[in-house]
Design a protein around this motif. Structure first.
Motif: not given
Length: 223
Positions: A2-20
């Motif tokens: 399980k991974l937590l991403i704390i990032e305010d950029s919706p675009r980057l957050s979504k990119t990281l979520e999709t990648g991981f």
């Protein structure tokens, strides 16, 4: 994992979520500090990817709050702040790694995997107190305040170690005596008070006041 991403950029957050997610991770995302901190304090993660410049609570504050609670999850700072002082501040506050933006997802993934491998099935040997100002290393038997080494005797360290491992709970005189009973330097109730007094003086010299608290006629505790 399980991974937590704390990032305010919706675009980057979504990119990281999709990648991981495509790599088999279960991913939670928070786009502000308040939600990110709430996730970090209530869920268990193999790693946290943390931005520093968030709209409400800044990343360093989140990091210190996590370590204050003695949560030893792997934390990687992912930030556009690439100044050497920013990186040093992040690592000193308790981050395990620091990667500057722009970045390669391949490198980020490799760094996360490395952090997870290092701590896999290993209990952390570091306890952070007072927002990370006080750092207790159980493996090295060392205590630092604001990155300054504090010289402790064996019994002084044993006492603060026991209290730190039981934060929020009073440790009785008898429990402290039992903890040291098998050692060559087992201590009595009277000597416990002497050791605690010496420990407090050393902490006070570094402007750490009232870390070790007394429950009268019963024992000691750290909040």
């Amino acid at each position: 994992m399980k991974l937590l991403i704390i990032e305010d950029s919706p675009r980057l957050s979504k990119t990281l979520e999709t990648g991981f997610t495509s790599l088999g991770f279960v991913v939670d995302c928070a786009q502000n500090g308040k939600d990110g901190l709430a996730y970090a304090l209530t869920e268990s993660y193999a790693a946290i990817i943390l931005d520093l410049m968030l709209p409400d609570i800044d990343g360093l504050t989140i990091l210190r709050e996590i370590r204050k609670k003695s949560i030893f999850c792997n934390i990687l700072i992912l930030s556009a702040k690439d100044n050497i002082d920013d990186r040093v501040d992040g690592l000193n506050a308790g981050a395990d790694d620091y990667l500057c933006k722009p970045f390669s997802f391949k490198e980020l993934h490799a760094r996360i995997n490395t952090l997870i491998r290092r701590k896999s099935n290993v209990k952390s040997d570091t306890i952070y107190l007072l927002d990370g100002r006080v750092v207790l290393n159980l493996a090295l038997k060392s205590l630092k305040v604001d990155d300054i080494d504090i010289k402790l005797t064996k019994n002084e360290f044993s006492i603060i170690e026991m209290l730190s491992l039981n934060q929020g709970r009073t440790i009785t005189y008898d429990q402290i005596e039992q903890q040291t009973h098998d050692s060559a330097t087992s201590i009595s109730r009277n000597s416990i008070e002497v050791h605690v007094s010496a420990l407090r003086k050393k902490l006070k010299a570094q402007n750490v006041i009232d870390l070790v608290k007394t429950q009268r006629s019963f024992g000691y505790y750290i909040e």
